[in-house]
Design a protein around this motif. Structure first.
Motif, mmCIF file in Angstrom:
data_model
loop_
_atom_site.group_PDB
_atom_site.id
_atom_site.type_symbol
_atom_site.label_atom_id
_atom_site.label_comp_id
_atom_site.label_asym_id
_atom_site.label_seq_id
_atom_site.Cartn_x
_atom_site.Cartn_y
_atom_site.Cartn_z
ATOM 1 N N ARG A 74 1.039 -1.112 -0.043
ATOM 2 C CA ARG A 74 0.090 0.088 0.120
ATOM 3 C C ARG A 74 0.958 1.331 0.054
ATOM 4 O O ARG A 74 0.530 2.189 -0.869
ATOM 5 N N PRO A 75 1.944 1.349 0.969
ATOM 6 C CA PRO A 75 2.496 2.738 0.922
ATOM 7 C C PRO A 75 3.640 2.832 -0.313
ATOM 8 O O PRO A 75 3.929 3.883 -0.827
ATOM 9 N N ILE A 76 3.883 1.615 -0.810
ATOM 10 C CA ILE A 76 4.444 1.566 -2.398
ATOM 11 C C ILE A 76 3.819 2.354 -3.242
ATOM 12 O O ILE A 76 4.228 3.278 -4.053
ATOM 13 N N ILE A 77 2.506 1.719 -3.287
ATOM 14 C CA ILE A 77 1.674 2.155 -4.450
ATOM 15 C C ILE A 77 1.196 3.783 -4.290
ATOM 16 O O ILE A 77 1.029 4.489 -5.084
ATOM 17 N N ALA A 78 0.960 4.006 -3.112
ATOM 18 C CA ALA A 78 0.818 5.360 -2.663
ATOM 19 C C ALA A 78 1.702 6.463 -2.954
ATOM 20 O O ALA A 78 1.671 7.624 -3.050
ATOM 21 N N ALA A 79 2.920 5.912 -2.901
ATOM 22 C CA ALA A 79 4.246 6.876 -3.070
ATOM 23 C C ALA A 79 4.654 7.417 -4.474
ATOM 24 O O ALA A 79 5.318 8.399 -4.442
ATOM 25 N N VAL A 80 4.031 6.735 -5.392
ATOM 26 C CA VAL A 80 4.200 6.965 -6.901
ATOM 27 C C VAL A 80 2.938 7.326 -7.709
ATOM 28 O O VAL A 80 1.845 7.230 -7.339
ATOM 29 N N ASP A 81 3.321 7.791 -8.616
ATOM 30 C CA ASP A 81 2.081 8.475 -9.652
ATOM 31 C C ASP A 81 1.914 7.482 -10.723
ATOM 32 O O ASP A 81 1.243 7.937 -11.960
ATOM 33 N N VAL A 82 2.318 6.428 -11.028
ATOM 34 C CA VAL A 82 2.458 5.410 -12.142
ATOM 35 C C VAL A 82 2.008 4.150 -11.630
ATOM 36 O O VAL A 82 1.609 3.742 -10.451
ATOM 37 N N PRO A 83 1.515 3.270 -12.615
ATOM 38 C CA PRO A 83 0.715 2.077 -12.428
ATOM 39 C C PRO A 83 1.641 1.235 -11.489
ATOM 40 O O PRO A 83 2.908 1.085 -12.111
ATOM 41 N N VAL A 84 1.148 0.431 -10.657
ATOM 42 C CA VAL A 84 2.079 -0.698 -9.977
ATOM 43 C C VAL A 84 1.392 -2.040 -10.179
ATOM 44 O O VAL A 84 0.212 -2.227 -9.779
ATOM 45 N N SER A 85 2.174 -2.964 -10.671
ATOM 46 C CA SER A 85 1.709 -4.275 -10.389
ATOM 47 C C SER A 85 2.276 -5.016 -9.254
ATOM 48 O O SER A 85 3.228 -4.728 -8.895
ATOM 49 N N VAL A 86 1.676 -6.225 -8.809
ATOM 50 C CA VAL A 86 1.953 -6.681 -7.546
ATOM 51 C C VAL A 86 2.221 -8.318 -8.051
ATOM 52 O O VAL A 86 1.059 -8.921 -8.423
ATOM 53 N N ASP A 87 3.267 -9.051 -7.727
ATOM 54 C CA ASP A 87 3.545 -10.308 -7.749
ATOM 55 C C ASP A 87 2.761 -11.093 -6.336
ATOM 56 O O ASP A 87 3.236 -10.686 -5.433
ATOM 57 N N LEU A 88 1.805 -11.940 -6.750
ATOM 58 C CA LEU A 88 0.919 -12.447 -5.933
ATOM 59 C C LEU A 88 1.243 -13.900 -5.873
ATOM 60 O O LEU A 88 0.346 -14.735 -5.141
ATOM 61 N N GLU A 89 2.299 -14.374 -6.204
ATOM 62 C CA GLU A 89 2.878 -15.731 -6.141
ATOM 63 C C GLU A 89 1.633 -16.680 -6.497
ATOM 64 O O GLU A 89 1.279 -16.492 -7.903
ATOM 65 N N ALA A 90 1.412 -17.681 -5.766
ATOM 66 C CA ALA A 90 0.436 -18.397 -6.286
ATOM 67 C C ALA A 90 -1.038 -18.132 -5.795
ATOM 68 O O ALA A 90 -1.838 -18.864 -5.768
ATOM 69 N N GLY A 91 -1.038 -17.195 -5.145
ATOM 70 C CA GLY A 91 -2.304 -16.681 -4.602
ATOM 71 C C GLY A 91 -2.590 -16.933 -3.031
ATOM 72 O O GLY A 91 -3.596 -16.765 -2.624
ATOM 73 N N TYR A 92 -1.586 -17.213 -2.252
ATOM 74 C CA TYR A 92 -1.596 -17.312 -0.887
ATOM 75 C C TYR A 92 -2.796 -18.142 -0.470
ATOM 76 O O TYR A 92 -3.294 -17.938 0.651
ATOM 77 N N GLY A 93 -3.182 -19.301 -0.921
ATOM 78 C CA GLY A 93 -4.498 -19.930 -0.628
ATOM 79 C C GLY A 93 -5.830 -19.254 -0.623
ATOM 80 O O GLY A 93 -6.726 -19.810 -0.154
ATOM 81 N N GLN A 94 -5.821 -17.829 -1.243
ATOM 82 C CA GLN A 94 -6.919 -17.097 -1.425
ATOM 83 C C GLN A 94 -7.706 -17.463 -2.560
ATOM 84 O O GLN A 94 -7.232 -17.882 -3.836
ATOM 85 N N LYS A 95 -8.930 -17.124 -2.610
ATOM 86 C CA LYS A 95 -9.850 -17.178 -3.790
ATOM 87 C C LYS A 95 -9.556 -16.134 -4.733
ATOM 88 O O LYS A 95 -9.076 -15.171 -4.452
ATOM 89 N N PRO A 96 -9.598 -16.421 -6.182
ATOM 90 C CA PRO A 96 -9.247 -15.436 -7.090
ATOM 91 C C PRO A 96 -10.056 -14.066 -6.827
ATOM 92 O O PRO A 96 -9.479 -13.070 -6.903
ATOM 93 N N ALA A 97 -11.403 -14.197 -6.444
ATOM 94 C CA ALA A 97 -11.973 -12.877 -6.363
ATOM 95 C C ALA A 97 -11.574 -12.212 -5.114
ATOM 96 O O ALA A 97 -11.592 -10.994 -5.058
ATOM 97 N N ASP A 98 -11.234 -12.766 -4.063
ATOM 98 C CA ASP A 98 -10.407 -12.124 -2.900
ATOM 99 C C ASP A 98 -8.975 -11.431 -3.230
ATOM 100 O O ASP A 98 -8.706 -10.491 -2.718
ATOM 101 N N LEU A 99 -8.376 -12.196 -4.177
ATOM 102 C CA LEU A 99 -7.065 -11.709 -4.563
ATOM 103 C C LEU A 99 -7.328 -10.332 -5.173
ATOM 104 O O LEU A 99 -6.810 -9.308 -5.033
ATOM 105 N N ILE A 100 -8.476 -10.324 -6.070
ATOM 106 C CA ILE A 100 -8.864 -8.909 -6.752
ATOM 107 C C ILE A 100 -8.989 -7.835 -5.920
ATOM 108 O O ILE A 100 -8.767 -6.713 -6.230
ATOM 109 N N THR A 101 -10.100 -8.120 -4.986
ATOM 110 C CA THR A 101 -10.546 -7.283 -4.149
ATOM 111 C C THR A 101 -9.553 -6.759 -3.414
ATOM 112 O O THR A 101 -9.245 -5.432 -3.163
ATOM 113 N N GLY A 102 -8.618 -7.306 -2.870
ATOM 114 C CA GLY A 102 -7.542 -6.930 -1.813
ATOM 115 C C GLY A 102 -6.511 -6.136 -2.857
ATOM 116 O O GLY A 102 -6.241 -4.816 -2.182
ATOM 117 N N LEU A 103 -6.143 -6.566 -3.996
ATOM 118 C CA LEU A 103 -5.021 -5.754 -4.920
ATOM 119 C C LEU A 103 -6.002 -4.432 -5.243
ATOM 120 O O LEU A 103 -5.041 -3.316 -5.022
#
Length: 253
Positions: A74-103
Motif C-alpha cells: 500500500r505505501p509503495i503504490i501510494a508513493a508513486v504516480d504510475v501504475p503498479v503491478s504486484v506479484d501475488l505468487e500462487a495466490g496465498y491460498g486465497q480465492k481469485p475474487a478475494d485476490l482481486i478485491t484486496g489488490l
C-alpha cells in the motif's frame, strides 16, 4: 487510493504494454526503490515477491500472508504516480475474487500469478487448473470494473531437468492461459535461451514476459526475440547488493 484513479492507472498500464515493445517494469520492493525507478524515467512498476520478502525479513514462496503483502505494498503504490503491478505468487491460498478485491483496494492494477502452489507442498497446477484460476481472476477483475493486467506465470521450464524437452507442454500451457484471459504470459527461467524465448514468443498472441538482469542482459536482444514485457524478479535487488558490497568493502574492518 480512490476507485477512479485505480481505473485510470489500470487503463494506463494496458496502453503502456501496447506502446513499448518490450515494456520494462522495474521490480521494486519498498518506497525508496519505487521512487528511484520512477525518477529514472519508468512509467510503470512491479513489486516482486522475492525482493519484497527479503526487504521484510520474510521468506519468498509465500512466507508472508496475503494481508501482510497488502500492508507492505500500500505505501509503495501510494508513493508513486504510475501504475503498479504486484506479484501475488500462487495466490496465498486465497480465492481469485478475494485476490482481486484486496489488490484493487490497495491501488494495484496488475498482478503476477504462478502455477507452483507453495501453500500445498510446492505442487504445480495442471494446465487446466492454472488456466481456470486465471479465468477466475479475469472474471473477478471484470466484475469489479477494473481492467487489472494479469501476467500468468508458469514454472514448467524451471522445474524441468531439460527445458527444451518441455517446450511443447509449455506452449500448450501458455496458450491455455492466453485463452483464459491472461494479458501476458511469463515462462520463467529461459531468459538466457534465445531458441526457447523465440519459440514461446512466436506461439502466443499476447506479450511474453522475460526475467532480465539489469546489468548482464541487453534490452535490444529481448526486443529482437519478440519479448513484449521485461521484469527483473529479484535480480535488480541482487545487482544493487553486489554494488553495495563493492562500495562498502574498502571500509570494512
Amino acid at each position: 487510493m480512490d476507485f477512479h484513479t485505480t481505473v485510470e492507472r489500470a487503463q494506463s498500464l494496458k496502453k503502456l504494454h501496447a506502446q513499448y515493445k518490450p515494456l520494462v517494469l522495474p521490480t521494486v520492493w519498498d518506497v525508496w526503490s519505487a521512487r528511484t525507478a520512477v525518477a529514472a524515467g519508468f512509467p510503470a512498476l512491479t513489486v516482486g515477491s522475492h525482493p519484497l520478502a527479503d526487504s521484510r525479513g520474510a521468506d519468498d514462496h509465500e512466507g508472508q500472508t496475503f494481508e501482510e503483502v497488502l500492508t507492505a505494498v500500500r505505501p509503495i503504490i501510494a508513493a508513486v504516480d504510475v501504475p503498479v503491478s504486484v506479484d501475488l505468487e500462487a495466490g496465498y491460498g486465497q480465492k481469485p475474487a478475494d485476490l482481486i478485491t484486496g489488490l484493487i483496494e490497495a491501488g494495484g492494477v496488475g498482478l503476477n500469478v504462478e502455477d507452483t502452489v507453495h501453500s500445498d507442498g510446492g505442487r504445480v497446477r495442471s494446465t487446466q487448473e492454472h488456466a481456470g484460476f486465471v479465468a477466475d481472476l479475469r472474471k473477478a477483475a471484470d466484475d469489479a470494473g477494473v481492467p487489472v493486467w494479469v501476467n500468468a506465470r508458469t514454472d514448467i521450464f524451471m522445474h524441468a531437468q531439460d527445458a527444451s524437452g518441455v517446450l511443447d507442454e509449455a506452449i500448450e500451457r501458455l496458450r491455455a492461459l492466453e485463452e483464459a484471459g491472461a494479458d501476458s504470459v511469463y515462462p520463467v527461467s529461459i531468459q538466457d535461451n534465445d531458441e526457447l524465448l523465440a519459440a514461446v514468443t512466436g506461439a502466443v498472441n499476447v506479450p511474453v514476459n522475460s526475467t532480465a538482469h539489469p546489468v548482464r542482459h541487453d534490452l535490444d536482444r529481448f526486443r529482437r526475440l519478440g519479448v513484449g514485457r521485461v521484469t527483473y524478479g529479484p535480480l535488480l535487488q541482487f545487482a544493487l547488493a553486489d554494488a553495495m558490497k563493492d562500495m562498502l568493502g574498502p571500509w570494512a574492518p
